[in-house]
Design a protein around this motif. Structure first.
Motif, PDB file in Angstrom:
ATOM      1  N   LEU A  69       0.846  -1.200   0.000  1.00 21.88           N
ATOM      2  CA  LEU A  69       0.000   0.000   0.000  1.00 21.88           C
ATOM      3  C   LEU A  69       0.872   1.237   0.000  1.00 21.88           C
ATOM      4  N   PRO A  70       0.528   2.205  -0.871  1.00 15.70           N
ATOM      5  CA  PRO A  70       1.258   3.479  -0.801  1.00 15.70           C
ATOM      6  C   PRO A  70       0.902   4.208   0.508  1.00 15.70           C
ATOM      7  N   ASP A  71       1.796   5.100   0.935  1.00 14.82           N
ATOM      8  CA  ASP A  71       1.513   5.900   2.135  1.00 14.82           C
ATOM      9  C   ASP A  71       0.194   6.634   1.951  1.00 14.82           C
ATOM     10  N   GLY A  72      -0.545   6.759   3.038  1.00 17.55           N
ATOM     11  CA  GLY A  72      -1.781   7.544   2.972  1.00 17.55           C
ATOM     12  C   GLY A  72      -3.010   6.700   2.743  1.00 17.55           C
ATOM     13  N   LEU A  73      -2.837   5.395   2.610  1.00 24.01           N
ATOM     14  CA  LEU A  73      -3.986   4.528   2.351  1.00 24.01           C
ATOM     15  C   LEU A  73      -4.013   3.428   3.411  1.00 24.01           C
ATOM     16  N   THR A  74      -5.128   3.309   4.146  1.00 21.90           N
ATOM     17  CA  THR A  74      -5.237   2.232   5.136  1.00 21.90           C
ATOM     18  C   THR A  74      -5.853   1.004   4.478  1.00 21.90           C
TER      19      THR A  74
ATOM     20  N   ALA B  23      -8.290   0.673   1.283  1.00 30.69           N
ATOM     21  CA  ALA B  23      -7.737   0.016   0.094  1.00 30.69           C
ATOM     22  C   ALA B  23      -8.592  -1.169  -0.355  1.00 30.69           C
TER      23      ALA B  23
ATOM     24  N   LEU C 269      -4.632   2.414  -6.637  1.00 31.57           N
ATOM     25  CA  LEU C 269      -4.142   2.665  -5.273  1.00 31.57           C
ATOM     26  C   LEU C 269      -3.485   4.042  -5.200  1.00 31.57           C
ATOM     27  N   ASP C 270      -2.815   4.434  -6.267  1.00 30.93           N
ATOM     28  CA  ASP C 270      -2.206   5.770  -6.303  1.00 30.93           C
ATOM     29  C   ASP C 270      -3.296   6.853  -6.238  1.00 30.93           C
TER      30      ASP C 270
ATOM     31  N   ALA D 288      -4.427   6.914  -2.660  1.00 34.02           N
ATOM     32  CA  ALA D 288      -3.462   7.495  -1.718  1.00 34.02           C
ATOM     33  C   ALA D 288      -3.406   9.010  -1.854  1.00 34.02           C
ATOM     34  N   ARG D 289      -3.669   9.520  -3.067  1.00 31.76           N
ATOM     35  CA  ARG D 289      -3.611  10.968  -3.288  1.00 31.76           C
ATOM     36  C   ARG D 289      -4.952  11.644  -3.017  1.00 31.76           C
TER      37      ARG D 289
ATOM     38  N   ARG E 258     -12.042   8.352  -3.185  1.00 30.48           N
ATOM     39  CA  ARG E 258     -12.360   8.119  -1.774  1.00 30.48           C
ATOM     40  C   ARG E 258     -13.617   7.272  -1.662  1.00 30.48           C
TER      41      ARG E 258
END
Ligand code: NAD
Ligand code: ZN
Ligand code: ZN
Length: 348
Positions: free
Chosen positions: A143-148, A152, A308-309, A312-313, A317
Motif C-alpha cells: 500500500l502506498p503511504d496515505g492509504l489504510t 484500500a 491505489l495511487d 493514496a492521493r 475516496r
C-alpha cells in the motif's frame, strides 16, 4: 478463527470457526484489515444454480481485501511481516500471456490456476476472516503511504473494475464528451470519481434511488437522471443532443442495457459490467452506428497500482460503511435491499 463462509448454494453465508491458515512455500498469509462486500456475492450466493461455477463449497467470502503481511512462506522475497498490502483478487496460472500482462481474471491456462476462473472469495477462501492465505506473493501490492487497508480493500474491485472499464474508453472521453454511469452503488460511486479524476468528460449518473443520485452529484457528477421512459432523451439532451460517448452499466439488466444503447452516441462505447443477467438485442438499425459493446471483468494488476495511487492521493475516496464479522451476514441483506451507501467493508 472466525470466517464468513458460503456453505451451500442458494443460501445465506454462515459465520463459523475454521483453522488459521499457514503459508506453504511461495505463499503468504495476510491479516485482514478490511474485506469489501460486493453485489457479485449476492448473485453468487442467491442466484447462481449449483454447478454453474466449477467451485467446491464451502469457501470463505470476500474478494476485495487488504491487510498486513502476517506470515511468509519459504522462498518469499520482497515483502516484510507487518507491511500493509492490497490483495489482487483474481488468481490465474501466473505464466500464460494474459497472466503475464497482469490480467489473471482472463487466464488462458485455467487447468494450472489454483481455482477455475476465480480467486480468494471466489471458489477459494477469501478475506471475510481474520486471516487469508494468498497462494503467491505476486498477488500482493504494497500500500502506498496515505492509504489504510480498510480504504484500500474496496479499491481492489469496486475501484479496479470501473477503472479498467473507464481506462479502455479514455480515447473517447476527450473534453466535450459525455460519460454515463448507470448504478451508483459500490462500483458506480467510484466510477464517478474515476471519471472526474482521469477525464474531462461531462458525467451523467443514473440510479433508481434518489439518495444514490444525490451521492453521485456530491462526488462530482454533473447531472443525475432517474431511469424511466424519458431517461435516454434526457441524457441525449445533456450530451449536446449527440448521445453519450461512453456508457458504463453497473447493473446489467434488460432495461439498463436498453437505456445504454438508446443513450449512446454513434461510435461510442457501451460497457456492461453489472451481472443482473439482462440481454441486449444487437441489430443493424437497433443500436447507433459503430457503437462498441463489451463486457469487462475486473482489471489488471498494473491498473490496481494506478487505482491505489489515486486512492493514496485522495482523488478516489470510497464511501465506507464498516461492519464487524458478526454483522456481515445481516449487512449483505441490507446490501440486497439497497440500503448501503457506497461500499460495505467487513473489518474482522
Ligand atoms: P450495489 O448493490 O452496491 O449497487 C448497485 C446500484 O445499482 C444501486 O445503487 C442500485 O440502486 C442501482 N440500480 C439497481 N437497479 C437499477 C436500475 N434498473 N437502474 C438504475 N440503477 C439501478 O452493487 P455493486 O457491488 O456496485 O455491483 C454492481 C454490479 O456489478 C453487480 O451486478 C455486480 O455483480 C457487478 N460486478 C461486476 C464486476 C465485473 O468484473 N464485471 C465486478 C464487481 C461487481
Ligand atoms: Zn466483486
Ligand atoms: Zn494464466
Amino acid at each position: 478463527m472466525r470466517a464468513l463462509r458460503l456453505t451451500a448454494w442458494k443460501s445465506d453465508p454462515e459465520l463459523v470457526e475454521v483453522p488459521e491458515p499457514h503459508p506453504g512455500p511461495g505463499q503468504v498469509v495476510v491479516r485482514i484489515g478490511g474485506a469489501g462486500a460486493c453485489h457479485s456475492d449476492l448473485h453468487l450466493m442467491h442466484e447462481f444454480e449449483p454447478g454453474l461455477l466449477p467451485w467446491d463449497l464451502p469457501f470463505t467470502l470476500g474478494h476485495e481485501n487488504a491487510g498486513w503481511v502476517a506470515e511468509l512462506g519459504d522462498g518469499v522475497r520482497g515483502l516484510e511481516v507487518g507491511q500493509p498490502v492490497a490483495v489482487a483478487g483474481a488468481w490465474g496460472c501466473g505464466s500464460c500471456a494474459r497472466c503475464l500482462q497482469g490480467f489473471e481474471g482472463y487466464c488462458e491456462n485455467l487447468a494450472a490456476a489454483p481455482v477455475m476462473a476465480g480467486g480468494g472469495g471466489l471458489g477459494l477462501d477469501g478475506g471475510m476472516a481474520e486471516y487469508q492465505l494468498v497462494p503467491a506473493a505476486r498477488h500482493l501490492l504494497p500500500l502506498p503511504d496515505g492509504l489504510t487497508p480498510v480504504e484500500a480493500a474496496p479499491l481492489t474491485d469496486a475501484g479496479l473494475t470501473p477503472y479498467h472499464a473507464i481506462r479502455r474508453s479514455w480515447p473517447k472521453l476527450a473534453p466535450g464528451s459525455t460519460a454515463v454511469v448507470i448504478g451508483i452503488g459500490g462500483l458506480g460511486h467510484l466510477a464517478v470519481q474515476i471519471l472526474r479524476a482521469t477525464t474531462a468528460a461531462r458525467i451523467v449518473a443514473v440510479d433508481t434511488r434518489e439518495d444514490a443520485r444525490a451521492l453521485a452529484l456530491e462526488l462530482g457528477a454533473d447531472h443525475a437522471v432517474a431511469p424511466g421512459p424519458q431517461a435516454a432523451l434526457e441524457i441525449r439532451d445533456l450530451a449536446s443532443g449527440r448521445g453519450a460517448d461512453a456508457v458504463f452499466d453497473f447493473v446489467g439488466a434488460d432495461e439498463t442495457m436498453a437505456l445504454g444503447a438508446a443513450a449512446a452516441r454513434m461510435m461510442g462505447d457501451l460497457t456492461i459490467v453489472g451481472l443482473a443477467g439482462g440481454t441486449l438485442p444487437v441489430s443493424f438499425f437497433g443500436v447507433p452506428y459503430e457503437v462498441s459493446i463489451q463486457t469487462t471483468y475486473w482489471g489488471g494488476r498494473p491498473e490496481l497500482m494506478e487505482v491505489l495511487d489515486l486512492g493514496a492521493r485522495g482523488l478516489l475516496r470510497p464511501k465506507i460503511t464498516r461492519v464487524g464479522l458478526e454483522d456481515a451476514a445481516d449487512a449483505y441483506r441490507r446490501l440486497a435491499a439497497g440500503e448501503i451507501e457506497g461500499r460495505m467493508v467487513v473489518v474482522p
